[in-house]
Design an enzyme around this catalytic site. Sequence first.
Site, PDB file in Angstrom:
ATOM      1  N   GLU A   1      43.152  53.522  33.530  1.00 12.64           N
ATOM      2  CA  GLU A   1      42.646  52.195  34.212  1.00 12.64           C
ATOM      3  C   GLU A   1      42.921  51.178  33.890  1.00 12.64           C
ATOM      4  O   GLU A   1      43.745  50.136  33.156  1.00 12.64           O
ATOM      5  CB  GLU A   1      41.131  52.118  32.485  1.00 12.64           C
ATOM      6  CG  GLU A   1      40.401  50.972  31.997  1.00 12.64           C
ATOM      7  CD  GLU A   1      39.868  50.403  33.774  1.00 12.64           C
ATOM      8  OE1 GLU A   1      40.387  49.660  34.181  1.00 12.64           O
ATOM      9  OE2 GLU A   1      38.736  51.564  33.800  1.00 12.64           O
TER      10      GLU A   1
ATOM     11  N   GLU B   1      49.863  61.062  39.091  1.00 12.09           N
ATOM     12  CA  GLU B   1      49.831  61.550  40.612  1.00 12.09           C
ATOM     13  C   GLU B   1      49.624  60.455  41.744  1.00 12.09           C
ATOM     14  O   GLU B   1      48.582  59.628  40.978  1.00 12.09           O
ATOM     15  CB  GLU B   1      48.614  62.683  40.141  1.00 12.09           C
ATOM     16  CG  GLU B   1      49.363  64.054  39.708  1.00 12.09           C
ATOM     17  CD  GLU B   1      48.747  64.890  39.261  1.00 12.09           C
ATOM     18  OE1 GLU B   1      48.701  66.279  39.321  1.00 12.09           O
ATOM     19  OE2 GLU B   1      47.819  64.958  39.715  1.00 12.09           O
TER      20      GLU B   1
ATOM     21  N   SER C   1      39.676  50.130  41.036  1.00 15.54           N
ATOM     22  CA  SER C   1      38.164  50.063  40.339  1.00 15.54           C
ATOM     23  C   SER C   1      38.734  50.572  38.974  1.00 15.54           C
ATOM     24  O   SER C   1      39.915  50.944  38.643  1.00 15.54           O
ATOM     25  CB  SER C   1      38.686  51.702  40.888  1.00 15.54           C
ATOM     26  OG  SER C   1      37.542  52.389  40.476  1.00 15.54           O
TER      27      SER C   1
ATOM     28  N   CYS D   1      38.374  62.626  43.765  1.00 16.29           N
ATOM     29  CA  CYS D   1      38.017  62.250  42.644  1.00 16.29           C
ATOM     30  C   CYS D   1      38.041  62.736  42.013  1.00 16.29           C
ATOM     31  O   CYS D   1      37.185  64.061  40.887  1.00 16.29           O
ATOM     32  CB  CYS D   1      36.526  61.046  43.413  1.00 16.29           C
ATOM     33  SG  CYS D   1      36.722  59.589  43.007  1.00 16.29           S
TER      34      CYS D   1
ATOM     35  N   CYS E   1      44.927  58.467  30.370  1.00 16.65           N
ATOM     36  CA  CYS E   1      44.185  56.989  30.163  1.00 16.65           C
ATOM     37  C   CYS E   1      43.605  57.314  28.756  1.00 16.65           C
ATOM     38  O   CYS E   1      43.867  58.226  27.853  1.00 16.65           O
ATOM     39  CB  CYS E   1      43.043  57.733  31.020  1.00 16.65           C
ATOM     40  SG  CYS E   1      42.085  56.666  31.269  1.00 16.65           S
TER      41      CYS E   1
ATOM     42  N   CYS F   1      36.046  63.233  34.556  1.00 15.97           N
ATOM     43  CA  CYS F   1      37.259  62.685  34.581  1.00 15.97           C
ATOM     44  C   CYS F   1      38.690  63.660  33.933  1.00 15.97           C
ATOM     45  O   CYS F   1      38.631  64.068  32.829  1.00 15.97           O
ATOM     46  CB  CYS F   1      38.212  61.632  34.890  1.00 15.97           C
ATOM     47  SG  CYS F   1      39.551  61.316  35.167  1.00 15.97           S
TER      48      CYS F   1
ATOM     49  N   CYS G   1      36.388  59.567  29.868  1.00 19.58           N
ATOM     50  CA  CYS G   1      35.148  60.137  30.893  1.00 19.58           C
ATOM     51  C   CYS G   1      35.082  61.576  31.301  1.00 19.58           C
ATOM     52  O   CYS G   1      36.166  62.050  31.220  1.00 19.58           O
ATOM     53  CB  CYS G   1      34.936  59.412  31.923  1.00 19.58           C
ATOM     54  SG  CYS G   1      35.658  57.343  32.689  1.00 19.58           S
TER      55      CYS G   1
ATOM     56  N   CYS H   1      46.191  56.559  47.041  1.00 19.76           N
ATOM     57  CA  CYS H   1      45.762  55.695  45.896  1.00 19.76           C
ATOM     58  C   CYS H   1      46.711  56.015  44.741  1.00 19.76           C
ATOM     59  O   CYS H   1      47.440  57.294  44.599  1.00 19.76           O
ATOM     60  CB  CYS H   1      44.900  57.560  45.504  1.00 19.76           C
ATOM     61  SG  CYS H   1      44.214  57.430  44.082  1.00 19.76           S
TER      62      CYS H   1
END
Length: 347
Positions: free
Chosen positions: A166, A94, A197, A339, A114, A121, A118, A107
Amino acid sequence: MGDKKIDIRGLSKIKLTDWFLAEGEKKFRANQVWEWLWQKSAISFEEMSNLSIGLRDKLKEHFVINPVITDSSQFSSDRTIKSGFKLFDGHLVEGVLIPTPKRMTACVSSQVGCSLSCKFCATGYMNRERNLTAAEIYDQVVLIKKQAEDNYQAPLTNVVYMGMGEPLLNYAGTLGSIERLTAPDGLNWSPKRITVSTAGIAKMIKKLGDDEVKFNLALSLHAANDEKRNQIMPINESNSLANLRDALNYFYQKTGNQITLEYIIFHGFNDKLEDAQELLDFVKRVPSKVNIIEYNPIAEANYQNADPEAIDKFANFLEKRGVTVNVRRSRGKDIDAACGQLAIKEK
């Protein structure tokens, strides 16, 4: 079965030129193809209209272009656009276009899923399937840039590597894509318009410093004490705040680029003034500014956004003590584009 075709966008300019020369073609033909791929963002050999049909056929025989295509797009009431992008092997990632009065930001994702988990998320609840190639990240930028132009008649101004994955665990793909975005024989963007990031991998942050990168770095901090950060970001157990602080200072010494600390503020978890004091202590020891980010809950986790008064108090506490603070109101809430919300829902 013939030999597997080579992904032409995986070749360096030197390798591409070598191939043309080995085929008895002129060197400038390689430059023409390179320009089609990286300046004109061509996704088929048919588009390369200044090459002969014979040469285009020869390219098709040996090479493949694996373009990213837009599978679906959702439009938020605040003008945010979230897209599902389909990769050549059927995987989806996405990306989001975030329009604000002063900026049009893309973004983009760096991995399918991932490998970090986290807790707040949505992508963290998916498995990591694979890294994206530099070309696949580049394609997302091109597609989102077109969305900005077509829907809002505005140019894309910024790119943030804050989508799925990441970026520093896909170091080659991330840096390769930025090289193509910023190179004079690519899209010729200023690296100052690009922010990567990271959840905080100290040795890779130092590597960015050693590589003297020109783009901006953001750290997803979200808690400035180890015990709390361990709870929400397991990566912290092997990359403590002290290690991250050292790595960020090393990065700053090598690049001179100020660091952004991202702090999603959760109700009853990290929204008290003692949390703000801990964050202040961290900021004092790293040349940085702070983005406080509103949270949007996800089904998989039971975190909630902090109350608006708590957010204001928190921000004021830092500002009064000389910290540069930005409160980022969450965008695209109604389409799960905010986010921490990016994840491919099983169809």
